[in-house]
Write a protein that holds these residues in place. Structure first.
Motif, PDB file in Angstrom:
ATOM      1  N   ARG A  45       0.833  -1.201   0.000  1.00 26.98           N
ATOM      2  CA  ARG A  45       0.000   0.000   0.000  1.00 26.98           C
ATOM      3  C   ARG A  45       0.870   1.255   0.000  1.00 26.98           C
ATOM      4  O   ARG A  45       0.531   2.261  -0.630  1.00 26.98           O
ATOM      5  CB  ARG A  45      -0.919   0.007   1.217  1.00 26.98           C
ATOM      6  N   ALA A  46       1.989   1.219   0.714  1.00 32.38           N
ATOM      7  CA  ALA A  46       2.908   2.362   0.711  1.00 32.38           C
ATOM      8  C   ALA A  46       3.419   2.634  -0.694  1.00 32.38           C
ATOM      9  O   ALA A  46       3.486   3.791  -1.142  1.00 32.38           O
ATOM     10  CB  ALA A  46       4.061   2.104   1.678  1.00 32.38           C
TER      11      ALA A  46
ATOM     12  N   GLU B 252       1.932   1.828  -3.488  1.00 31.11           N
ATOM     13  CA  GLU B 252       0.793   2.351  -4.249  1.00 31.11           C
ATOM     14  C   GLU B 252       0.616   3.849  -4.000  1.00 31.11           C
ATOM     15  O   GLU B 252       0.450   4.640  -4.939  1.00 31.11           O
ATOM     16  CB  GLU B 252      -0.482   1.601  -3.856  1.00 31.11           C
ATOM     17  N   CYS B 253       0.635   4.251  -2.731  1.00 25.50           N
ATOM     18  CA  CYS B 253       0.426   5.657  -2.383  1.00 25.50           C
ATOM     19  C   CYS B 253       1.567   6.533  -2.892  1.00 25.50           C
ATOM     20  O   CYS B 253       1.350   7.651  -3.372  1.00 25.50           O
ATOM     21  CB  CYS B 253       0.278   5.809  -0.878  1.00 25.50           C
TER      22      CYS B 253
ATOM     23  N   ARG C 197       1.269   7.165  -6.567  1.00 27.05           N
ATOM     24  CA  ARG C 197       0.132   8.045  -6.851  1.00 27.05           C
ATOM     25  C   ARG C 197       0.536   9.514  -6.767  1.00 27.05           C
ATOM     26  O   ARG C 197      -0.013  10.363  -7.485  1.00 27.05           O
ATOM     27  CB  ARG C 197      -1.004   7.761  -5.865  1.00 27.05           C
ATOM     28  N   ASP C 198       1.540   9.815  -5.920  1.00 28.04           N
ATOM     29  CA  ASP C 198       1.860  11.215  -5.626  1.00 28.04           C
ATOM     30  C   ASP C 198       3.096  11.748  -6.341  1.00 28.04           C
ATOM     31  O   ASP C 198       3.451  12.912  -6.155  1.00 28.04           O
ATOM     32  CB  ASP C 198       2.062  11.376  -4.109  1.00 28.04           C
TER      33      ASP C 198
ATOM     34  N   TYR D 110       4.039   0.451 -11.046  1.00 27.87           N
ATOM     35  CA  TYR D 110       3.746  -0.339  -9.844  1.00 27.87           C
ATOM     36  C   TYR D 110       3.937  -1.825 -10.130  1.00 27.87           C
ATOM     37  O   TYR D 110       4.566  -2.539  -9.348  1.00 27.87           O
ATOM     38  CB  TYR D 110       2.319  -0.077  -9.362  1.00 27.87           C
TER      39      TYR D 110
ATOM     40  N   CYS E 252      10.181   5.674   0.067  1.00 22.32           N
ATOM     41  CA  CYS E 252       9.280   6.647   0.706  1.00 22.32           C
ATOM     42  C   CYS E 252      10.081   7.780   1.348  1.00 22.32           C
ATOM     43  O   CYS E 252       9.731   8.963   1.211  1.00 22.32           O
ATOM     44  CB  CYS E 252       8.406   5.952   1.743  1.00 22.32           C
TER      45      CYS E 252
ATOM     46  N   MET F 222       7.804  10.874   1.916  1.00 21.80           N
ATOM     47  CA  MET F 222       6.494  10.320   2.262  1.00 21.80           C
ATOM     48  C   MET F 222       6.580   9.569   3.582  1.00 21.80           C
ATOM     49  O   MET F 222       7.462   8.736   3.788  1.00 21.80           O
ATOM     50  CB  MET F 222       6.012   9.362   1.161  1.00 21.80           C
TER      51      MET F 222
ATOM     52  N   ALA G 112       4.832   6.825   5.594  1.00 23.81           N
ATOM     53  CA  ALA G 112       3.844   5.749   5.452  1.00 23.81           C
ATOM     54  C   ALA G 112       3.446   5.143   6.789  1.00 23.81           C
ATOM     55  O   ALA G 112       2.704   4.163   6.823  1.00 23.81           O
ATOM     56  CB  ALA G 112       4.419   4.656   4.548  1.00 23.81           C
TER      57      ALA G 112
ATOM     58  N   LEU H   7      -0.380   4.460   7.611  1.00 26.87           N
ATOM     59  CA  LEU H   7      -1.236   3.639   6.760  1.00 26.87           C
ATOM     60  C   LEU H   7      -1.938   2.537   7.537  1.00 26.87           C
ATOM     61  O   LEU H   7      -3.124   2.266   7.332  1.00 26.87           O
ATOM     62  CB  LEU H   7      -0.418   3.021   5.625  1.00 26.87           C
TER      63      LEU H   7
END
Length: 357
Positions: free
Chosen positions: A139-140, A142-143, A146-147, A174, A197, A202, A204, A207
């Motif tokens: 998920r990290a 993915e996020c 996205r950014d 991804y 990250c 970022m 994470a 999350l």
């Protein structure tokens, strides 16, 4: 949809439309099935949703429950499934529903559906997730993608730059990075994503607290007798990648923590990444030594009479976000695709993300 999903769906559709699944069911069918879910969430169509295969809608879950009841299956708890397998009470086929990891949507969206039908289900909790400190590296990643518009890092010993300028480019990036990370020991994959990250500023760390149930949520869920809370290790690391002492501690500590938090014994276990290669004879023996009634895997298949002795390695059927049509569920319940894959050397390549199972 990834290529593996397309092959998987095509094989199921071929079995359905030719009627071959129903023809061979007397040879391939089982005594029951255990369904595996991860997320139950309202539909939210997006071009960039690399983990959407882990999500099914409440409406699909409702249709699946209705389907199995209409086809004459009993929906029973894991305790009852173990009793039926052990006693040889296999006259009526049965189904169990299980949800891995312990995400908050199990309480918010899955529980109301099961409650409305009055049928039991189980949630396997990774105790680090409930503590809010679990590592959701998939998920990290993915996020992060996205950014950002691009990422650059050492990929198989070569510095590579991946473009992320559009939703489709983000999805391609991804998949490429995730595929590579899955070839590494999971601790290495976690470290690489954490470094990425940090490089991009970022954080994470929140999350897990955002996505997973905390212990208050789990206790609320456990108060309903329809609900079984099982263990899914502490850290969600693949047991087969750990030392003997580490694997044993992951099993025993997670079961003990859950028993303490919900006030009743923890009798059931889900093996993280429980496919072939991630868990084997050593892990199954550790589970038996822990005194657990059942342990489920991510290995695909139906329950057979022989599973009265192999309850430490039970197969499941994945309810997948790419397979949200009743015909796919019907075909899998015949056992035909699993028999076909065994005969051909295995199913199409269709690796779940690290959150799966």
């Amino acid at each position: 949809m990834n290529p593996g999903s397309a092959v998987f769906k095509a094989s199921l559709s071929a079995l359905h439309y030719t009627g071959l699944d129903r023809l061979v069911m007397p040879l391939t069918g089982g005594t029951g099935a255990i369904f595996m879910l991860h997320h139950v969430l309202p539909a939210a169509p997006m071009v960039y949703a690399p983990n959407a295969h882990l999500e099914v809608t409440p409406e699909f879950l409702d249709r699946t429950i209705r389907l199995v009841l209409e086809r004459g299956y009993d929906i029973i708890s894991l305790d009852d499934a173990r009793a039926r397998l052990g006693e040889g009470d296999l006259d009526r086929p049965f189904v169990c529903f299980t949800i891995d990891d312990g995400y908050r949507d199990a309480l918010q969206h899955a529980y109301p559906v099961f409650k409305r039908h009055g049928v039991p289900f189980a949630v396997y909790v990774a105790s680090d997730f409930a503590d809010g400190c679990g590592n959701l590296w998939w998920r990290a990643l993915e996020c992060l993608l996205r950014d950002v518009d691009a990422v650059e890092f050492q990929f198989d010993g070569v510095t590579r730059r991946f473009g992320c300028g559009s939703p489709r480019a983000k999805l391609r990036t991804y998949r490429a990075i995730h595929h590579w990370l899955r070839s590494l020991p999971e601790r290495d994959a976690r470290d690489i994503v954490a470094d990425l990250c940090r490089m991009h500023g970022m954080d994470a760390s929140g999350l897990c607290r955002e996505l997973a149930m905390d212990w208050n949520d789990i206790r609320d869920l456990a108060r309903d007798p329809l609900v079984t809370i099982g263990a899914h290790t502490r850290s969600h690391l693949p047991l087969g990648q750990l030392s003997y002492a580490e694997a044993r501690a992951e099993i025993e500590a997670s079961c003990g923590r859950i028993a303490h938090e919900v006030g009743r014994p923890c009798r059931h276990f889900s093996i993280p990444e429980g496919e072939v290669g991630y868990a084997g004879a050593r892990e199954f023996q550790l589970i038996r030594e822990a005194g657990l009634l059942t342990a489920v895997t991510a290995r695909k298949g139906l329950l057979k009479p022989r599973h009265d002795e192999g309850v430490a390695a039970l197969p499941r059927i994945v309810l997948d976000g790419d397979l949200q049509k009743p015909r796919y569920v019907k075909v899998m319940l015949t056992g035909a695709p699993f028999a076909m894959w065994r005969g051909s050397g295995g199913p199409p390549a269709r690796r779940l993300s690290a959150s799966a199972a």
